[in-house]
Design an enzyme around this catalytic site. Structure first.
Site: not given
Ligand SMILES: NC(=O)c1ccc[n+]([C@@H]2O[C@H](COP(=O)([O-])OP(=O)(O)OC[C@H]3O[C@@H](n4cnc5c(N)ncnc54)[C@H](O)[C@@H]3O)[C@@H](O)[C@H]2O)c1
Length: 478
Positions: A220, A254
């Site tokens: 997602e 998002c």
């Molecule tokens: N499609 C949806 O339902 C939905 C919902 C909410 C947010 N989002 C998207 O999420 C993003 C914002 O959220 P965010 O900043 O928490 O996202 P992110 O991808 O930075 O982090 C998400 C999760 O991944 C982990 N993570 C981060 N870097 C990692 C890596 N290198 N390896 C493994 N795990 C890692 C983080 O600890 C966190 O738990 C935006 O792009 C937003 O559009 C999508």
């Protein structure tokens, strides 16, 4: 001040917990409707009894207003549980399929088997909803779950851990707090399904790790969701909905409208309407939006800097600041901001904004608007406001996005019967309701030979003339 999540990589025994989950998953393969429902009811009871703790945690994490917590964190989860409890019996029941003529004498059914062990990695922006929502689907499908919530919303992540400890034994559901290192350690384990919510960049890392074990994934992700405001739109109605959809959660949503594409004839009136709603929603007594209890804050310094850079970049390249622009680094306050005179070289035109900056661009024909949307990666959501069905149908037909909403925005998240999710850059696989249940289920085809076709033996080696004739007939007629 936020509680930092301590680095736990040396203390945590991921492998032991995972092995325990594998054992549970084998037992749960034949779990009953009653057992799965009981788990969901226990979870719902905890949430209902602890709503104040959820509100408090989200206020601590980014001053999220209480009504927004109720509407966008608690309600979607309780509604997901209620919807699941009402439908789970039907979803779990094996489904008969019709028999093709060439298979006459057999019967076929689809069984919905739990995939097994699930990993849920969640983001900070709707930290309760986007962690517990997928957990509901995992439990409904009969999967165990290990959860890695975000380090950027520590108060809510700690609370989720507390909730899971209170409701489930660790060999059924477990929470590991941590950052990238912990997340990657978990990703090295051979989970049966990984449900990741976050950015497209990290989504690619997750998919690569999943490929190592051929774990299935639901991704997602995010993207630039456009809102097209056609010449025929009711501007007053559209403006109220857009201001709410864009600035709820301080724009960190998002599916928030990332940018507006408005018909050139309506730009000035739309701008006026948008400003009226901003004032009405967040500053009715003219005391300054920073004093509104209904406007959240940016999650932390990294994202505050990122958004400040977007704003500075746009202004330095000639964007007009039509509203807002005030910020306060000490409290992570970022005023709702509207920009016009946008050009392609500005960063707000390129990546996902994910914050309270709303760029407005214009178009002269609907084909031009569609062309602009199609020139970017496929968005998570697309919004169209207008009364001409010919144009709305054209937009639905000629663009690609995870979801489309006509004459509203963001609210499709709450529709339990619609698949929720993205496409390519904005995601893979769907969530919510039945789709969520299916994401964590293996749809296993079960074929029963009933009367046996004697002539099938003719199809076995050594192949004679008869076999060739039967095969030619199959190719010709079936
Ligand atoms: N499609 C949806 O339902 C939905 C919902 C909410 C947010 N989002 C998207 O999420 C993003 C914002 O959220 P965010 O900043 O928490 O996202 P992110 O991808 O930075 O982090 C998400 C999760 O991944 C982990 N993570 C981060 N870097 C990692 C890596 N290198 N390896 C493994 N795990 C890692 C983080 O600890 C966190 O738990 C935006 O792009 C937003 O559009 C999508």
């Amino acid at each position: 001040m936020l509680n930092p999540i301590p680095n736990q990589i040396d203390r945590l025994d991921f492998q032991k917990t995972f092995s325990d989950h594998q054992e549970t998953a084998v037992r749960w393969r034949s779990s009953t409707l009653e057992e799965r429902s009981a788990r969901l009811v226990k979870l719902r009871n905890w949430i209902k009894e602890n709503q104040n703790l959820i509100r408090k945690a989200l206020w601590e994490d980014f001053r999220k207003p209480e009504p927004e917590v109720d509407l966008s964190e608690i309600f979607p989860v309780t509604s997901e549980i209620n919807h699941t409890l009402r439908n789970l019996k039907d979803w779990m029941k094996p489904k008969s399929v019709s028999t093709p003529l060439s298979m006459i004498g057999t019967s076929g059914k689809i069984h919905f088997e739990p995939k097994g062990t699930a990993l849920i990695i969640s983001p900070w922006n709707f930290p309760f909803n986007l962690t517990v929502g997928p957990l509901v689907s995992a439990l409904a499908a009969g999967c165990t779950a290990i959860i890695k919530p975000s380090e950027l919303s520590p108060a809510t992540s700690f609370l989720i851990q507390k909730m899971v400890k209170a409701v489930f034994p660790t060999n059924e559901v477990e929470v590991f707090l941590g950052e990238v290192e912990e997340s990657q350690a978990l990703l090295r384990l051979p989970f049966d399904h990984i449900f990741f919510t976050g950015s497209p960049a990290v989504g690619k890392i997750v998919m690569k790790a999943a490929a190592e074990h051929l774990s299935s994934v639901t991704l997602e992700l995010g993207g630039k969701s456009p809102a097209i405001i056609d010449a025929s739109a009711d501007l007053n109605d559209a403006a109220g909905k857009l201001i709410w959809g864009k600035f709820v959660n301080c724009g960190q949503t998002c599916i928030a409208p990332d940018y507006i594409l408005v018909h050139e004839s309506q730009k000035e009136r739309l701008l006026m309407e948008l400003k009226v709603f901003l004032q009405k929603f967040y500053d009715p007594a003219f005391k300054g939006i920073e004093n509104s209890r209904d406007y959240a804050r940016i999650i932390g310094p990294k994202h505050f800097e990122r958004l400040s850079d977007h704003l500075e970049d746009a202004i330095s390249k000639g964007a007009t600041l039509d509203f807002g622009g005030k910020t306060d680094k000490s409290s992570f306050y970022f005023e709702p901001t509207i920009l016009t005179s946008i050009s392609e070289d500005m960063s707000v035109f390129q990546g996902e904004i994910f914050g309270p900056i709303l760029p407005i661009l214009t178009f002269s024909t609907i084909e031009e608007a569609i062309g602009m949307v199609n020139s970017k990666p496929k968005p998570l959501a697309l919004y169209y406001f207008g009364k001409e069905s010919e144009n709305s149908e054209k937009v639905v037909r000629e663009t690609s996005s995870g979801n489309v909403v006509l004459n509203d925005c963001v609210i499709h998240f709450l529709h339990n019967n619609l698949p929720f999710g993205g496409v390519n850059n904005s995601g893979i696989g769907k969530a919510h309701g039945h789709e969520g249940f299916l994401a964590f289920s293996n749809e296993k085809g079960v074929l029963t030979q009933r009367i046996g076709l004697n002539n099938v033996t003719l199809l076995r080696p050594p192949y004679g003339v008869k076999a060739k004739q039967i095969i030619s007939t199959l190719i010709k007629w079936f």
